[in-house]
Design an enzyme around this catalytic site. Structure first.
Site, PDB file in Angstrom:
ATOM      1  N   THR A  41       0.844  -1.188   0.000  1.00  0.00           N
ATOM      2  CA  THR A  41       0.000   0.000   0.000  1.00  0.00           C
ATOM      3  C   THR A  41       0.881   1.240   0.000  1.00  0.00           C
ATOM      4  OG1 THR A  41      -1.767   1.183   1.174  1.00  0.00           O
ATOM      5  CG2 THR A  41      -0.200  -0.024   2.526  1.00  0.00           C
ATOM      6  N   HIS A  96       2.600 -11.262  14.445  1.00  0.00           N
ATOM      7  CA  HIS A  96       3.658 -11.792  15.305  1.00  0.00           C
ATOM      8  C   HIS A  96       3.363 -13.212  15.777  1.00  0.00           C
ATOM      9  CE1 HIS A  96       7.322 -11.461  17.306  1.00  0.00           C
ATOM     10  NE2 HIS A  96       7.149 -10.385  18.042  1.00  0.00           N
TER      11      HIS A  96
END
Length: 412
Positions: A331, A383
């Site tokens: 993006t 994560h």
């Protein structure tokens, strides 16, 4: 009379309804075969409905109505000819004044009531000849201006009055603005609702973390400047920055395959292909069309693919197939001037790369302070699946490939 129903066409198993957001025709119009009739917004795409036959159309559903797949929203009288539409236009002039009085905003009606001005007697300056609040106020000023016919009488203060006013006379309170002036309310489109749901879902389900780095854009900018003319002559379009970053991302994904994976329940799904999503801003919201097999495309192929899907997205012609899949997203907030951001993962992907504005900044190079075109990079990652070492290494790989584009040719 041969009537043909205009129905909402099927658009995939996952889509059962949508909102009819726009009619391209008016009730009673003569339409041609394959002429666009309406726009339908769903929670994934916006699509157009076309006429299956020529004839006179009768609308059955108003704009903003939620409709089901297969529902009839209009009918076409295929026996009608173009000439049959002429009489319908005749009463338009007669109803013009009536439209002025019935199609007014709350603000116009309020001001008309306060001033005593009939909106039907006012020439409108708004879209389609509509009367605006300013039109009514201007008419009221013109009506009240000739009132004074002579000099105003002098006010002689009495002996008991104070020689000077002790306070400034309060100005006449302005009429309170109606809620129509201060606020408007409209229902969220299915596409905007889906975007909102996906963004919140991504933040709730993923252990999202963002790591940052900066990249010197000098090498890429010099390369583009050197070969831009030749590239345009050969391909018919310009060489942009996105193809470099897409190639850099593919190269980094091949080096750090853990980022090219996703979580499905308690299973890790490893992707061995490189379909890269490119976020595109449209009037209806953010979409992420996918460029397929980027590892097999050259720079021109990637640039063309990005240009094609971006145009389809902005024209409202994107399809489910264009949005499906994708293993990683890029993006570019820099196109709007963003200097730094933390992009949100496009679930179920495990990472997203955010690009930002290129600004000249002083940096240290070989012990000297020089001015270079610098860009901040942001990698947001899940994560739960990706460790910090992998994320940082991935971002460094992207940085190295952009600062030394020869690495892209050698895949190092």
């Amino acid at each position: 009379m041969a009537l043909l129903e205009v129905k909402i066409p099927p658009m995939g198993e996952s889509i059962s309804s949508g909102v009819l957001s726009k009619w391209h025709v008016k009730d009673g119009d003569i339409v041609k075969k394959d002429q666009p009739l309406f726009e339908l917004e769903t929670d994934k795409i916006t699509s157009e409905g076309t006429a299956e036959a020529a004839g006179k159309i009768s609308l059955k559903v108003a704009v903003g109505t939620e409709v089901k797949i297969g529902q009839a929203v209009a009918s076409i009288d295929s026996s009608a000819s173009a000439g049959s539409a002429a009489p319908a236009a005749a009463p338009a002039a007669e109803s013009k004044s009536a439209a002025k009085s019935t199609e007014q905003s709350p603000a116009v009606r309020r001001v008309a009531a306060e001033t005593g001005i009939d909106p039907a007697t006012v020439d409108g300056s708004g879209k389609g000849g509509r009367v605006t609040k300013g039109d009514v106020l201007a008419a009221a000023e013109g009506k009240s201006a000739p009132a004074p016919t002579g000099p105003a009488p002098l006010a002689i203060p009495s002996r008991t009055a104070a020689p000077f006013p002790t306070s400034t006379p309060a100005a006449a309170p302005a009429p309170a603005a109606s809620s129509g002036d201060r606020q408007t309310r409209k229902k969220m489109t299915p596409l905007r609702q889906k975007i909102a749901q996906r963004l919140v879902q991504a933040q709730h389900q993923a252990a999202m973390l963002t790591t940052f780095n900066e990249v010197d854009m000098s090498a890429v900018m010099d390369l583009r400047k050197k070969y831009q003319d030749d590239f345009v002559k050969k391909n018919g379009f310009k060489l942009g920055f996105m193809s470099f970053f897409t190639k850099a991302v593919v190269n980094a994904l091949q080096e750090i395959p853990g980022i090219n994976a996703q979580i499905d329940g308690d299973t890790i799904v490893q992707n061995n292909y490189y379909d890269i999503g490119v976020a595109v801003s449209t009037e209806k919201g953010l979409m992420v069309p996918v460029i397929r097999n980027c590892d097999q495309l050259n720079m021109a192929g990637i640039e063309k693919g990005i240009a094609d899907v971006a145009k389809k997205a902005r024209d409202g012609k994107i399809t489910l197939a264009d949005l499906d899949g994708g293993v990683f997203t890029i993006t570019n907030g820099g196109t709007f001037g963003s200097m730094l951001s933390t992009p949100i993962i496009n679930a179920p992907q495990s990472a997203i790369l955010g690009l930002h504005a290129i600004n000249d900044r002083p940096v240290a190079v070989n012990g000297q302070v020089v001015i270079r075109p610098m860009m901040y990079l942001a990698l947001s990652y899940d994560h739960r699946l990706v460790d910090g070492k992998e994320a940082v290494t991935f971002l460094v790989k992207v940085k190295q490939a952009i600062e030394d584009p020869a690495r892209l040719l050698l895949s190092v």
